[in-house]
Write an enzyme that holds these catalytic residues in place. Structure first.
Site, PDB file in Angstrom:
ATOM      1  N   GLU A 254       0.820  -1.210   0.000  1.00 44.37           N
ATOM      2  CA  GLU A 254       0.000   0.000   0.000  1.00 44.37           C
ATOM      3  C   GLU A 254       0.856   1.264   0.000  1.00 44.37           C
ATOM      4  O   GLU A 254       0.596   2.213  -0.751  1.00 44.37           O
ATOM      5  CB  GLU A 254      -0.916   0.040   1.230  1.00 44.37           C
ATOM      6  CG  GLU A 254      -1.770  -1.195   1.437  1.00 44.37           C
ATOM      7  CD  GLU A 254      -1.123  -2.198   2.367  1.00 44.37           C
ATOM      8  OE1 GLU A 254      -1.780  -2.604   3.331  1.00 44.37           O
ATOM      9  OE2 GLU A 254       0.050  -2.563   2.130  1.00 44.37           O
TER      10      GLU A 254
ATOM     11  N   ALA B 234       8.342 -37.420  -8.699  1.00 44.18           N
ATOM     12  CA  ALA B 234       8.265 -37.803 -10.102  1.00 44.18           C
ATOM     13  C   ALA B 234       8.021 -39.309 -10.155  1.00 44.18           C
ATOM     14  O   ALA B 234       8.669 -40.070  -9.420  1.00 44.18           O
ATOM     15  CB  ALA B 234       9.568 -37.456 -10.830  1.00 44.18           C
TER      16      ALA B 234
ATOM     17  N   THR C  69      17.706 -40.601   0.296  1.00 43.53           N
ATOM     18  CA  THR C  69      17.846 -39.750  -0.897  1.00 43.53           C
ATOM     19  C   THR C  69      19.238 -39.141  -0.961  1.00 43.53           C
ATOM     20  O   THR C  69      19.852 -39.070  -2.029  1.00 43.53           O
ATOM     21  CB  THR C  69      16.781 -38.643  -0.884  1.00 43.53           C
ATOM     22  OG1 THR C  69      15.480 -39.239  -0.948  1.00 43.53           O
ATOM     23  CG2 THR C  69      16.953 -37.699  -2.053  1.00 43.53           C
TER      24      THR C  69
ATOM     25  N   LEU D 175      20.464 -29.962  -3.641  1.00 41.48           N
ATOM     26  CA  LEU D 175      19.187 -29.408  -3.153  1.00 41.48           C
ATOM     27  C   LEU D 175      19.169 -27.883  -3.223  1.00 41.48           C
ATOM     28  O   LEU D 175      18.701 -27.201  -2.317  1.00 41.48           O
ATOM     29  CB  LEU D 175      18.893 -29.876  -1.725  1.00 41.48           C
ATOM     30  CG  LEU D 175      18.710 -31.382  -1.533  1.00 41.48           C
ATOM     31  CD1 LEU D 175      18.422 -31.710  -0.074  1.00 41.48           C
ATOM     32  CD2 LEU D 175      17.605 -31.932  -2.421  1.00 41.48           C
TER      33      LEU D 175
END
Length: 358
Positions: free
Chosen positions: A46, A148, A190, A198
């Protein structure tokens, strides 16, 4: 209001723990000033828009996707600037869920004689700030589970190969996702298998590397893993159980890694307790990029707010190839995790599936 939303979206991934806010000042159907909140501690939308409009704001209208604040935080109250500007009407997308503000900013504007209309594109405004809404309401981060997988739901072959299931367009989207969250969470498996950095490398934008959170209740992650390479300058949180050897803890601390010990529950790190700890650190959003066991645990503990799946047109087959989630699975269809508001998009030959689990 759509312009205000587009402006707000420019700062996605940069304003945490604050919301995404855009503002537009209009006078006689002409845009006189526009602005958005760029990062926590910087000027609010604003005040930026009103400053650009200057004297032309007087008698005009202000469009803003979130109720103006009325309390002192990192910056002064925005309602004071709105009132002082001579704005005659304010259009607000949604009320601020923060108890310090909720409805009070609107009332302050109306007491000053400014007309206020609320609920303009409310659903779009809430969607844009779903992370902020969850964090303010619960103190817990908004959690996105990303994976995925193949058409038959496999995340790797029977030998553990997973690079690359998804196509280059999907991988670009993953880096864009990383760029927008506060933290990435992965399991030790992982890190040991893929040794990932990462980091976030979005196309067309300078990336912001998120906090990296490593779950390791069996002390499997080596000190030479890539996730620790720049831990002295970019935050890494290593989550371990109570049996972490002191020697390894000292070595991690020397690298600048924050070590967080959590007592195991059912031989696992309790993810809900971890989310509470992350919330206390003002981590408002987490992207889970774990394997099947981490994914399964996250869904079982009901910490996942959104799922994003990249599905490739291939089939691995076989009982030994891991799926999206590990463990025994559900015994009855009625116990299934249901995905609401499912959206499907094409990314080349891949499919992007996005929805909210319940």
């Amino acid at each position: 209001m759509r312009l205000a939303l587009r402006l707000a979206q420019k700062a996605e991934g940069r304003t945490s723990p604050n919301p995404l806010v855009g503002a537009v000042v209009v006078h006689r159907d002409r845009v006189m000033g526009e602005g958005y909140h760029k990062k926590a501690g910087s000027a609010h939308a604003e005040t930026v828009a009103l400053k650009k409009a200057g004297k032309k704001a007087s008698g005009g209208e202000l469009f803003i996707n979130l109720e103006p604040c009325c309390h002192f935080g990192r910056t002064p109250p925005c309602v004071d600037a709105v009132i002082a500007s001579g704005i005659r009407k304010v259009y607000i997308g949604m009320k601020d869920p923060n108890p310090l503000v909720s409805g009070k900013g609107i009332r302050a504007l109306r007491r000053a004689g400014i007309a206020v209309e609320t609920g303009i594109l409310r659903q779009e405004c809430e969607k844009l700030n779903e992370v902020f809404i969850k964090f303010i309401a619960t103190g817990f981060p908004f959690v996105v589970l990303k994976s995925a997988l193949t058409l038959d739901g496999k995340t790797a072959t029977c030998r553990g190969e997973s690079r690359w299931i998804s196509n280059p367009q999907s991988r670009e989207k993953v880096h864009a996702l990383r760029d927008r969250v506060d933290a990435i969470l992965v399991g030790a498996g992982t890190v040991v298998k893929d040794n990932p950095h990462l980091t976030a490398r979005p196309v067309g934008r300078k990336g912001k590397n998120p906090v990296r959170i490593i779950l390791d209740n069996q002390n499997r992650v080596p000190l030479g893993a890539r996730v620790f390479l720049n831990s002295d300058t970019e935050k890494v949180i290593y989550v371990a159980s109570q049996n972490l050897p002191e020697k390894k803890e000292r070595a991690l601390l020397k690298k600048g890694v924050e070590v967080l010990r959590l007592a195991k529950k059912n031989d696992r790190i309790p993810l809900k307790k971890l989310m509470a700890q992350l919330g206390k650190r003002e981590i408002t959003s987490v992207l889970i990029e774990g394997g099947s066991e981490v994914n399964g645990g996250a869904l079982r503990e009901k910490i996942v707010d959104k799922m994003i799946l990249f599905m490739a047109p291939m089939i691995f087959g076989g009982k030994e190839a891991p799926g999206l989630t590990g463990g025994l699975g559900i015994p009855r269809i009625q116990d299934a995790v249901k995905i609401n508001e499912l959206q499907v998009r094409r990314l080349g030959e891949d499919l992007w599936l996005e929805g909210y689990p319940s």
